[in-house]
Design a protein around this motif. Structure first.
Motif, PDB file in Angstrom:
ATOM      1  N   TRP A 119       0.849  -1.185   0.000  1.00 42.80           N
ATOM      2  CA  TRP A 119       0.000   0.000   0.000  1.00 42.80           C
ATOM      3  C   TRP A 119       0.886   1.237   0.000  1.00 42.80           C
ATOM      4  O   TRP A 119       1.898   1.286   0.693  1.00 42.80           O
ATOM      5  N   VAL A 121       0.307   5.107   1.026  1.00 45.96           N
ATOM      6  CA  VAL A 121      -0.567   6.137   1.582  1.00 45.96           C
ATOM      7  C   VAL A 121      -0.056   7.462   1.030  1.00 45.96           C
ATOM      8  O   VAL A 121       1.045   7.889   1.356  1.00 45.96           O
ATOM      9  N   GLU A 126      -4.498  12.299  -0.160  1.00 43.26           N
ATOM     10  CA  GLU A 126      -5.339  11.653   0.858  1.00 43.26           C
ATOM     11  C   GLU A 126      -6.005  10.397   0.288  1.00 43.26           C
ATOM     12  O   GLU A 126      -7.231  10.233   0.306  1.00 43.26           O
ATOM     13  N   SER A 127      -5.160   9.516  -0.213  1.00 49.13           N
ATOM     14  CA  SER A 127      -5.637   8.274  -0.822  1.00 49.13           C
ATOM     15  C   SER A 127      -4.680   7.137  -0.479  1.00 49.13           C
ATOM     16  O   SER A 127      -3.592   7.357   0.048  1.00 49.13           O
ATOM     17  N   ILE A 128      -5.141   5.934  -0.769  1.00 44.71           N
ATOM     18  CA  ILE A 128      -4.299   4.739  -0.631  1.00 44.71           C
ATOM     19  C   ILE A 128      -4.311   4.008  -1.964  1.00 44.71           C
ATOM     20  O   ILE A 128      -5.382   3.736  -2.513  1.00 44.71           O
ATOM     21  N   GLN A 146     -10.089   6.246  -1.767  1.00 42.25           N
ATOM     22  CA  GLN A 146     -10.104   7.510  -1.051  1.00 42.25           C
ATOM     23  C   GLN A 146     -11.418   7.666  -0.301  1.00 42.25           C
ATOM     24  O   GLN A 146     -12.339   6.888  -0.486  1.00 42.25           O
ATOM     25  N   THR A 150     -13.020   1.501   1.880  1.00 40.32           N
ATOM     26  CA  THR A 150     -12.376   0.688   2.907  1.00 40.32           C
ATOM     27  C   THR A 150     -11.507  -0.385   2.257  1.00 40.32           C
ATOM     28  O   THR A 150     -11.734  -0.776   1.113  1.00 40.32           O
ATOM     29  N   THR A 162     -10.648   2.451   6.859  1.00 33.80           N
ATOM     30  CA  THR A 162     -11.383   3.432   6.061  1.00 33.80           C
ATOM     31  C   THR A 162     -10.387   4.539   5.724  1.00 33.80           C
ATOM     32  O   THR A 162      -9.745   5.092   6.623  1.00 33.80           O
ATOM     33  N   VAL A 163     -10.245   4.816   4.451  1.00 37.82           N
ATOM     34  CA  VAL A 163      -9.194   5.727   4.004  1.00 37.82           C
ATOM     35  C   VAL A 163      -9.244   7.050   4.739  1.00 37.82           C
ATOM     36  O   VAL A 163      -8.224   7.536   5.230  1.00 37.82           O
ATOM     37  N   SER A 164     -10.420   7.642   4.870  1.00 29.34           N
ATOM     38  CA  SER A 164     -10.510   8.953   5.535  1.00 29.34           C
ATOM     39  C   SER A 164     -10.057   8.909   6.984  1.00 29.34           C
ATOM     40  O   SER A 164      -9.589   9.917   7.524  1.00 29.34           O
TER      41      SER A 164
END
Length: 169
Positions: A119, A121, A126-128, A146, A150, A162-164
């Motif tokens: 992964w 980050v 602000e994403s994976i 994003q 999840t 959860t990305v956020s």
């Protein structure tokens, strides 16, 4: 190099393709993401070791310090030797200024080492980015997540991220 006095014990470097590469100083947002990853991966800790900015030996001339990794548990742990590629279930790199290097240099090495999941980050976006199914020096499955998306590691489906949440205060 440490023994010869060229590098100090606190110098942040990695060995990439046999070349010593200085690592950029981490920004507060980078450290905060690592705190959040640790909190979100608590369910995984009963089945895996969680390595934070520790050393993984991937091959000759390839010694990385990923930001986060899920390691297989084994008798004796990793007291006598650094984990190797086969010990790693998931690697996470938290990226801002290192994003190009993580995608272009590290990703192929992780894939070639058989790391099943990688992964990235992306602090700026602000994403994976989730990479799975290594084949050669590539991953066959790639997803960009994003916001409310999840993801759970393949090896540990009860640790859902959860990305956020990685970017929340």
């Amino acid at each position: 190099m440490v023994d010869a006095g060229i590098l100090g014990p606190h110098d942040k470097v990695e060995l990439i393709a046999g070349v010593v590469v200085l690592m950029s100083p981490a920004v507060p947002n980078h450290h905060w993401s690592l705190v959040r990853l640790n909190e979100l991966f608590v369910p995984a800790m009963r089945d895996f070791h969680c390595l934070v900015q520790g050393t993984v030996v991937l091959g000759e001339g390839e010694v990385f310090d990923p930001d986060f990794a899920l390691l297989k548990r084994k008798p004796g742990g990793y007291r006598q030797a650094h984990p190797r590629g086969g010990d790693v279930e998931l690697v996470v790199e938290v990226s801002a200024s290192s994003l190009p290097r993580d995608r272009q240099v590290k990703l192929p090495v992780y894939a070639a080492s058989g790391i099943p999941e990688f992964w990235i980050v992306d602090l700026e976006g602000e994403s994976i980015q989730v990479y799975r199914e290594p084949r050669g020096n590539e991953y066959r499955s790639v997803a960009s997540l994003q916001g409310a998306d999840t993801v759970s590691p393949l090896a540990c489906d009860d640790a859902t991220v959860t990305v956020s949440d990685l970017f929340a205060d």
